[in-house]
Structure formats: structure tokens, C-alpha cells
Enzyme design. Structure first.
Site, PDB file in Angstrom:
ATOM      1  N   GLY A 131      21.121 -59.434  -1.436  1.00  0.00           N
ATOM      2  CA  GLY A 131      21.573 -60.012  -0.157  1.00  0.00           C
ATOM      3  C   GLY A 131      20.383 -60.375   0.717  1.00  0.00           C
ATOM      4  N   THR A 170      16.732 -55.473   3.113  1.00  0.00           N
ATOM      5  CA  THR A 170      18.188 -55.417   3.174  1.00  0.00           C
ATOM      6  C   THR A 170      18.574 -54.957   4.576  1.00  0.00           C
ATOM      7  OG1 THR A 170      20.143 -54.110   2.543  1.00  0.00           O
ATOM      8  CG2 THR A 170      18.028 -53.131   2.042  1.00  0.00           C
ATOM      9  N   ASP A 190      20.962 -53.137   5.284  1.00  0.00           N
ATOM     10  CA  ASP A 190      21.677 -51.844   5.249  1.00  0.00           C
ATOM     11  C   ASP A 190      20.793 -50.623   5.487  1.00  0.00           C
ATOM     12  OD1 ASP A 190      23.954 -53.247   4.777  1.00  0.00           O
ATOM     13  OD2 ASP A 190      24.103 -52.752   2.646  1.00  0.00           O
ATOM     14  N   ASP A 194      19.278 -48.835   3.399  1.00  0.00           N
ATOM     15  CA  ASP A 194      19.743 -47.771   2.510  1.00  0.00           C
ATOM     16  C   ASP A 194      18.813 -47.535   1.314  1.00  0.00           C
ATOM     17  OD1 ASP A 194      20.266 -50.184   1.316  1.00  0.00           O
ATOM     18  OD2 ASP A 194      22.269 -49.658   0.617  1.00  0.00           O
TER      19      ASP A 194
HETATM   20  O1  F6P Z   1      23.040 -56.813   1.997  1.00  0.00           O
HETATM   21  C1  F6P Z   1      23.910 -55.735   1.846  1.00  0.00           C
HETATM   22  C2  F6P Z   1      25.225 -56.100   2.361  1.00  0.00           C
HETATM   23  O2  F6P Z   1      25.013 -56.557   3.647  1.00  0.00           O
HETATM   24  C3  F6P Z   1      26.318 -55.038   2.375  1.00  0.00           C
HETATM   25  O3  F6P Z   1      26.386 -54.266   3.507  1.00  0.00           O
HETATM   26  C4  F6P Z   1      27.558 -55.867   2.162  1.00  0.00           C
HETATM   27  O4  F6P Z   1      28.591 -55.129   1.604  1.00  0.00           O
HETATM   28  C5  F6P Z   1      27.083 -56.908   1.242  1.00  0.00           C
HETATM   29  O5  F6P Z   1      25.738 -57.137   1.585  1.00  0.00           O
HETATM   30  C6  F6P Z   1      27.863 -58.173   1.235  1.00  0.00           C
HETATM   31  O6  F6P Z   1      27.125 -59.145   0.586  1.00  0.00           O
HETATM   32  P1  F6P Z   1      27.676 -60.437  -0.132  1.00  0.00           P
HETATM   33  O7  F6P Z   1      28.708 -61.018   0.744  1.00  0.00           O
HETATM   34  O8  F6P Z   1      26.472 -61.285  -0.289  1.00  0.00           O
HETATM   35  O9  F6P Z   1      28.212 -59.995  -1.444  1.00  0.00           O
END
Ligand code: F6P
Length: 326
Positions: A14, A129, A131, A133
Site C-alpha cells: 500500500g 506504510t 499503519d 505496524d
Molecule cells: O496500507 C495498509 C492499509 O492502509 C490497511 O490499513 C488497509 O486495510 C489496507 O491498506 C487497504 O489497502 P488496499 O485498499 O490497497 O487493499
């Protein structure tokens, strides 16, 4: 040890605000140290498809302030296969690239770790990221910007919530982690914060809402991580409505706006530091590590360590949130 001459950089998983600042730093540090940088488009897919191009210091002009990633990104299924990684290796070899900087999250580092072990291409990871995390670093690139975006949105929702005496459930990103929720929750003055790391149940929330009403609150904001164990904001709203029918309840899912926007100063500086350090690590012969930040100082953490563990949520922040929301 052979001299590393060509360094590739890619963004994977992401996207997050500040990735561009990290790409810029990697490219410019490579040029600074008289090495040849290469930009790889669309993450690991680009390695497999041979989207590998030489870049220079000017290629990364005017991007430090932009969200997203100019290199584009992807979650590559093919790179999870041995055949995919073999193709990627052959393309890297043909281009003469002898070191790789991977900007991404958990999945991206898992790929880099296997790739280095299988083919001996030195890889260094930079945590990107929203998150936050990733184990081994206090901050990931993009987290600070995302939290600020959420706080702005919460402030705006507060205006309308208080005007109408409503209870709002605001869902924020964080599939497996509640860092965005807890930080934005405290900063936005949330009544309650629900995170994936702990399941306190709906009954406790109901009690807390009732207590607040008794204490004179006329509107409330509850921040819910998308990965919360009670099933997300819509489910929670339904459950609460069935027990507190007198409440006027609304749900707002913030979604992908949290991934966009210009990076904050914090994310730009963090990305610049990590990008330069990643190149310096490669040139010093260090690889299979992620560049992290601990207590303001950059650190190197084994990729195997970074991907094996999940950082816990800051429990003290949850305690603070409880105290300041009475
Ligand atoms: O980048 C991590 C994140 O933001 C998560 O919190 C979320 O669930 C996910 O990406 C959603 O990403 P995509 O819509 O690109 O699958």
C-alpha cells in the site's frame, strides 16, 4: 567484497505519504556516492516485467512534497512464486544492479528477505506504510501524515456531531493495528477508541456511552479501527442502536483519503534520513536489514526480525485515552 555500482529502488504494498521523499533520498544518495540509481516501477511486478530504468538526481525533482509514489506500487502475487523471483533476478542481473532498496511494509520485506537468501542480491528495507505496524521501528513513513489527515476529518465531524447531538462511529484504517485509531482518537478528543489489539466488547462501550450522557455529554465520537474485533463501524452502530434506540447514530468510514495527501514535515525528514541511510548501509556491505528509528536514532533491524513480530499497541496511550475522555 565487490564494489556496489548500481542501486535499484522500488515501492511495494500500500502506498503511503512520504514514499516519494524516500525514493528521492535513495536516488540522490546513490548519485552523491557516485553510484548509478535505477527506478523500478510497480513494485516487485516491475522487477518481473523489467520496468527497470536508470534515473538521476533530476528525475526525482519536485516530488518531496507529493503523496503517493511516482514509482507506483503493487502487491505482487507472482513474486511470491520461485519462478517470479527467478525472472526478477535475471532482469536485475541483465541491468547489472547489485543492490536493492525496498520501500514498503511487512509483505514487501518478506519478499526481500526470501529474494536475498535465494539469489544473493543485497536488499535493504525502508518501512513505508500508514499503519505503523512494523516491528523494530517507532515510526513508519506515512503514519504521521495519515494520523493528521484523520484528526482533520474528526475535527470536521465533531462540528456536525455536536450541532445535531449525534453519536458518530468513525472508521479508520488499520487492518491489524490500532496505531492510527489510538493516536487520532486522543488528538481528536474521541469518547472511545476500538482497536484490533483488544476486544473490550460492545457492553463496555454501551456503559461508557450511558455514563457520558449522564455526565452531560450531548454528542460523542467513537473511533473504530477497520480491524476491530467487534466487526467494524457499521456493525457496531447497529449493535449500539439496538441497545440505545434513543441515540441518533451516524457512521463515517474515512477510507483511502487516509493514504493520500502531502506528507508532513515529519514524514519527509524521516523518509530522507532512512533513504540516505539505506544507501549507506548497502555501500558499507550491510544487507537483509530494515532501517528503523528508535528514540530518534536510526537503527538497523534484521528483515527476518522485522517480519516475524508484530509491535504491540502503546497500552499507555489507551489508558490516557480513557482518562481524558470522561
Ligand atoms: O496500507 C495498509 C492499509 O492502509 C490497511 O490499513 C488497509 O486495510 C489496507 O491498506 C487497504 O489497502 P488496499 O485498499 O490497497 O487493499
Amino acid at each position: 567484497m565487490a564494489i556496489m555500482k548500481k542501486i535499484g529502488v522500488l515501492t511495494s504494498g500500500g502506498d503511503s505519504p512520504g514514499m516519494n521523499a524516500a525514493v528521492r533520498a535513495v536516488v540522490r544518495a546513490s548519485v552523491y556516492y557516485d553510484r548509478k540509481p535505477y527506478g523500478i516501477k510497480e513494485g516487485y511486478n516491475g522487477l518481473i516485467q523489467n520496468y527497470i530504468n536508470p534515473v538521476n538526481a533530476r528525475s526525482v525533482k519536485n516530488i518531496i512534497h507529493r503523496g503517493g509514489t511516482v514509482l507506483k506500487t503493487a502487491r505482487s502475487m507472482e513474486f511470491k512464486t520461485k519462478e517470479g523471483r527467478q525472472k526478477a533476478f535475471e532482469n536485475l542481473q541483465a541491468a547489472g544492479i547489485d543492490g536493492l532498496v525496498v520501500i514498503g511494509g511487512d509483505g514487501s520485506f518478506t519478499g526481500a528477505n526470501i529474494f536475498e537468501q535465494e539469489f544473493g542480491i543485497p536488499c535493504v528495507g525502508i518501512p513505508g506504510t500508514i499503519d505503523n505496524d512494523i516491528y523494530g521501528t517507532d515510526y513508519t513513513i506515512g503514519f504521521d501524515t495519515a494520523v493528521n489527515t484523520v484528526v482533520d476529518a474528526v475535527d470536521m465531524i465533531r462540528n456536525t456531531a455536536s450541532s445535531h447531538n449525534r453519536l458518530f462511529f468513525i472508521e479508520v484504517m488499520g487492518r491489524d493495528a490500532g496505531h492510527i485509531a489510538v493516536n487520532a482518537g486522543i488528538a481528536g478528543g474521541a469518547e472511545d477508541i476500538l482497536v484490533p489489539e483488544q476486544d473490550l466488547g460492545v457492553d463496555r462501550l454501551i456503559k461508557s456511552l450511558k455514563r457520558s450522557r449522564k455526565a452531560g455529554k450531548t454528542s460523542s465520537l467513537v473511533i473504530v479501527s477497520e480491524g476491530d474485533q467487534t466487526g467494524g463501524a457499521y456493525k457496531l452502530a447497529e449493535d449500539v442502536k439496538s441497545k440505545l434506540p434513543e441515540y441518533e447514530i451516524k457512521v463515517s468510514v474515512l477510507g483511502h483519503i487516509q493514504r493520500g495527501g502531502n506528507p508532513t514535515y515529519f514524514d519527509r525528514v524521516l523518509a530522507s534520513r532512512m533513504g540516505v541511510h539505506a544507501v549507506e548501509a548497502l555501500l558499507a556491505g550491510t544487507s537483509n536489514v530494515m532501517i528503523g528509528i528508535k528514540n530518534q536514532e536510526l537503527v538497523q533491524v534484521g528483515l527476518d526480525v522485522a517480519i516475524k513480530q508484530n509491535p504491540d499497541i502503546n497500552r499507555n496511550l489507551l489508558r490516557i485515552a480513557e482518562i481524558v475522555s470522561i
